[in-house]
Design a protein around this motif. Structure first.
Motif, PDB file in Angstrom:
ATOM      1  N   LEU A 187       0.818  -1.223   0.000  1.00  0.00           N
ATOM      2  CA  LEU A 187       0.000   0.000   0.000  1.00  0.00           C
ATOM      3  C   LEU A 187       0.848   1.267   0.000  1.00  0.00           C
ATOM      4  O   LEU A 187       0.301   2.368  -0.154  1.00  0.00           O
ATOM      5  CB  LEU A 187      -0.911   0.017   1.235  1.00  0.00           C
ATOM      6  CG  LEU A 187      -1.976  -1.083   1.307  1.00  0.00           C
ATOM      7  CD1 LEU A 187      -2.763  -0.947   2.596  1.00  0.00           C
ATOM      8  CD2 LEU A 187      -2.910  -1.002   0.111  1.00  0.00           C
ATOM      9  N   GLY A 188       2.184   1.110   0.207  1.00  0.00           N
ATOM     10  CA  GLY A 188       3.010   2.315   0.326  1.00  0.00           C
ATOM     11  C   GLY A 188       2.640   3.133   1.543  1.00  0.00           C
ATOM     12  O   GLY A 188       2.552   4.364   1.466  1.00  0.00           O
ATOM     13  N   ALA A 189       2.351   2.449   2.678  1.00  0.00           N
ATOM     14  CA  ALA A 189       1.890   3.155   3.871  1.00  0.00           C
ATOM     15  C   ALA A 189       2.494   2.505   5.108  1.00  0.00           C
ATOM     16  O   ALA A 189       3.112   1.435   5.039  1.00  0.00           O
ATOM     17  CB  ALA A 189       0.368   3.125   3.945  1.00  0.00           C
ATOM     18  N   PHE A 190       2.308   3.172   6.263  1.00  0.00           N
ATOM     19  CA  PHE A 190       2.738   2.666   7.557  1.00  0.00           C
ATOM     20  C   PHE A 190       1.531   2.461   8.448  1.00  0.00           C
ATOM     21  O   PHE A 190       0.609   3.287   8.469  1.00  0.00           O
ATOM     22  CB  PHE A 190       3.699   3.649   8.244  1.00  0.00           C
ATOM     23  CG  PHE A 190       5.053   3.722   7.609  1.00  0.00           C
ATOM     24  CD1 PHE A 190       6.016   2.766   7.877  1.00  0.00           C
ATOM     25  CD2 PHE A 190       5.369   4.756   6.730  1.00  0.00           C
ATOM     26  CE1 PHE A 190       7.260   2.841   7.298  1.00  0.00           C
ATOM     27  CE2 PHE A 190       6.614   4.834   6.142  1.00  0.00           C
ATOM     28  CZ  PHE A 190       7.573   3.865   6.422  1.00  0.00           C
ATOM     29  N   LEU A 191       1.556   1.379   9.187  1.00  0.00           N
ATOM     30  CA  LEU A 191       0.548   1.107  10.197  1.00  0.00           C
ATOM     31  C   LEU A 191       1.151   1.533  11.541  1.00  0.00           C
ATOM     32  O   LEU A 191       2.088   0.905  12.031  1.00  0.00           O
ATOM     33  CB  LEU A 191       0.193  -0.382  10.213  1.00  0.00           C
ATOM     34  CG  LEU A 191      -0.999  -0.796  11.082  1.00  0.00           C
ATOM     35  CD1 LEU A 191      -2.287  -0.165  10.559  1.00  0.00           C
ATOM     36  CD2 LEU A 191      -1.131  -2.316  11.098  1.00  0.00           C
ATOM     37  N   VAL A 192       0.645   2.624  12.114  1.00  0.00           N
ATOM     38  CA  VAL A 192       1.205   3.219  13.326  1.00  0.00           C
ATOM     39  C   VAL A 192       0.225   3.023  14.468  1.00  0.00           C
ATOM     40  O   VAL A 192      -0.941   3.434  14.373  1.00  0.00           O
ATOM     41  CB  VAL A 192       1.495   4.722  13.127  1.00  0.00           C
ATOM     42  CG1 VAL A 192       2.083   5.313  14.397  1.00  0.00           C
ATOM     43  CG2 VAL A 192       2.442   4.928  11.954  1.00  0.00           C
ATOM     44  N   PHE A 193       0.701   2.430  15.572  1.00  0.00           N
ATOM     45  CA  PHE A 193      -0.143   2.241  16.738  1.00  0.00           C
ATOM     46  C   PHE A 193      -0.076   3.470  17.639  1.00  0.00           C
ATOM     47  O   PHE A 193       0.888   4.237  17.611  1.00  0.00           O
ATOM     48  CB  PHE A 193       0.290   0.977  17.495  1.00  0.00           C
ATOM     49  CG  PHE A 193       0.126  -0.276  16.682  1.00  0.00           C
ATOM     50  CD1 PHE A 193      -1.105  -0.912  16.618  1.00  0.00           C
ATOM     51  CD2 PHE A 193       1.193  -0.807  15.960  1.00  0.00           C
ATOM     52  CE1 PHE A 193      -1.251  -2.059  15.859  1.00  0.00           C
ATOM     53  CE2 PHE A 193       1.040  -1.949  15.204  1.00  0.00           C
ATOM     54  CZ  PHE A 193      -0.183  -2.579  15.145  1.00  0.00           C
ATOM     55  N   ASP A 194      -1.121   3.639  18.441  1.00  0.00           N
ATOM     56  CA  ASP A 194      -1.227   4.846  19.257  1.00  0.00           C
ATOM     57  C   ASP A 194      -0.092   4.990  20.264  1.00  0.00           C
ATOM     58  O   ASP A 194       0.233   6.103  20.673  1.00  0.00           O
ATOM     59  CB  ASP A 194      -2.565   4.882  19.996  1.00  0.00           C
ATOM     60  CG  ASP A 194      -3.711   5.230  19.051  1.00  0.00           C
ATOM     61  OD1 ASP A 194      -3.410   5.745  17.954  1.00  0.00           O
ATOM     62  OD2 ASP A 194      -4.878   5.009  19.401  1.00  0.00           O
ATOM     63  N   ASP A 195       0.508   3.895  20.718  1.00  0.00           N
ATOM     64  CA  ASP A 195       1.576   4.007  21.711  1.00  0.00           C
ATOM     65  C   ASP A 195       2.954   4.105  21.066  1.00  0.00           C
ATOM     66  O   ASP A 195       3.974   4.020  21.746  1.00  0.00           O
ATOM     67  CB  ASP A 195       1.542   2.827  22.680  1.00  0.00           C
ATOM     68  CG  ASP A 195       1.799   1.490  21.957  1.00  0.00           C
ATOM     69  OD1 ASP A 195       1.737   1.491  20.713  1.00  0.00           O
ATOM     70  OD2 ASP A 195       2.033   0.488  22.649  1.00  0.00           O
ATOM     71  N   ALA A 196       3.009   4.268  19.733  1.00  0.00           N
ATOM     72  CA  ALA A 196       4.300   4.425  19.062  1.00  0.00           C
ATOM     73  C   ALA A 196       4.896   5.789  19.396  1.00  0.00           C
ATOM     74  O   ALA A 196       4.166   6.775  19.549  1.00  0.00           O
ATOM     75  CB  ALA A 196       4.128   4.292  17.557  1.00  0.00           C
ATOM     76  N   PRO A 197       6.209   5.891  19.537  1.00  0.00           N
ATOM     77  CA  PRO A 197       6.838   7.194  19.792  1.00  0.00           C
ATOM     78  C   PRO A 197       6.547   8.160  18.661  1.00  0.00           C
ATOM     79  O   PRO A 197       6.741   7.861  17.495  1.00  0.00           O
ATOM     80  CB  PRO A 197       8.337   6.855  19.868  1.00  0.00           C
ATOM     81  CG  PRO A 197       8.394   5.394  20.186  1.00  0.00           C
ATOM     82  CD  PRO A 197       7.195   4.795  19.531  1.00  0.00           C
ATOM     83  N   GLY A 198       6.025   9.347  19.012  1.00  0.00           N
ATOM     84  CA  GLY A 198       5.708  10.364  18.007  1.00  0.00           C
ATOM     85  C   GLY A 198       4.453  10.089  17.222  1.00  0.00           C
ATOM     86  O   GLY A 198       4.256  10.690  16.159  1.00  0.00           O
TER      87      GLY A 198
END
Length: 363
Positions: free
Chosen positions: A293-304
């Motif tokens: 998908l050319g994307a990142f899956l970012v979780f809420d507790d990830a830094p930044g």
């Protein structure tokens, strides 16, 4: 008759200048020779002085009665008294700026013990001669009335240089006028205790008080105890101590060490948490890149994560993610790349607060 008077005066002067001990309050000092030329070297011996006291030896005119203005301070020599109260000095005789009678003046540099100085008569060949100034009586004591150190600043807590002022007041308690004296200042503690400040003191009348202001410069990043000394020809001495400890720099360094220790502890603790995770949990880091998908899956507790979410300006719900990737029913047709039911189960258990998908910036 006149020749007899002249002969008697000459004989009296010769007797006066013989190398006999000179005594003042138990102090003894002698010269190896009493007739020399300026620039020649003689030996001075002494006993009965205060052990450890720093003595100054200088050649003076006008009988040493008019203060240091009549002395050749360029040829002055200072040496400490031995532990047994004796000293031996090879002194180069100076050329005083005033006429003789001349003396070798021996006195305490700082005048701490209150002992009287000693003046040893000496004949200087080729030097001008004259009579003593009318009414010249040497002032042998001054009263120290007040002294303090001012100019401290909070910047010194962080190693800044200090420009202080030593202020002190002296009074002439005698019935004679201090004709000529020299104010000298030294600073111990910085590796150099030489005289760095001099000022002439003229005509201090009986009963008169005078205030002096002496600069005291503490260098940048000074550390330890500094001692400021000032004296008026050894007659009045003031000593003040200054503690130079940049506590502000210490606190900053301690704070930095605490932050480093906290970061190391946090990293160690995070490694322990990751080590204790199950294999299923360990396969899901805080940020997952979805290359298809050319994307990142970012979780809420990830830094930044919050800043990344603001930067992306959008969020994808789980339903939207199903639409993009495909649901489990389309897996048989090869349209789905993930088992979203299994993924949702794991994510819901590990991240109950939800997830966000941030699009990767295209190059």
């Amino acid at each position: 008759m006149r020749s007899r008077v002249l002969l008697a005066a000459t004989a009296a002067m010769i007797l006066l200048l013989q190398p006999v001990p000179a005594r003042a309050s138990g102090q003894v000092a002698t010269l190896s020779r009493t007739s020399v030329k300026p620039g020649e070297t003689i030996r001075v011996d002494g006993e009965g002085w205060t052990p450890g006291q720093l003595l100054q030896f200088v050649t003076c005119g006008e009988g040493g009665l008019t203060g240091s203005a009549a002395c050749d301070t360029r040829a002055a020599l200072a040496t400490p008294v031995r532990t047994d109260g004796t000293f031996v000095v090879d002194l180069q005789i100076g050329d005083p700026p005033r006429a003789c009678p001349c003396v070798v003046h021996i006195g305490e540099v700082l005048g701490a013990s209150g002992e009287d100085p000693v003046d040893l008569p000496i004949i200087l060949a080729g030097h001008a001669s004259g009579s003593l100034p009318a009414g010249a009586t040497q002032v042998r004591t001054l009263e120290l009335q007040d002294y303090y150190l001012s100019g401290r600043s909070s910047a010194a807590w962080f190693g800044a240089a200090e420009h202080l002022t030593l202020t002190f007041t002296v009074r002439n308690p005698t019935t004679s006028t201090l004709v000529s004296a020299v104010l000298q200042a030294r600073l111990d503690g910085g590796g150099d205790d030489n005289v760095y400040f001099q000022q002439k003191v003229e005509d201090l009348k009986p009963g008169e008080s005078r205030t002096f202001h002496v600069p005291v410069d503490i260098p940048m990043f000074a550390f330890g105890r500094y001692v400021a000394h000032a004296d008026v020809s050894g007659l009045a001495t003031v000593t003040l101590r200054y503690n130079a400890y940049p506590w502000g720099l210490f606190l900053i360094n301690i704070g930095g060490l605490v932050l480093i220790a906290w970061g190391v502890w946090r990293r160690f603790r995070r490694r322990r948490v990751l080590r204790d995770l199950s294999p299923a949990d360990a396969m899901l880091p805080a940020v997952v890149r979805l290359g298809s998908l050319g994307a990142f899956l970012v979780f809420d507790d990830a830094p930044g994560a919050r800043g990344l979410r603001r930067h992306a300006g959008a969020q994808l719900s789980l339903d939207s993610l199903r639409t993009l990737i495909g649901d489990g029913q389309s897996h048989a047709h090869g349209a789905s790349v993930l088992d979203l039911d299994a993924l949702g189960h794991v994510l819901a258990r590990r991240y109950p607060r939800g997830i966000s998908l941030l699009e990767e910036e295209k190059e």
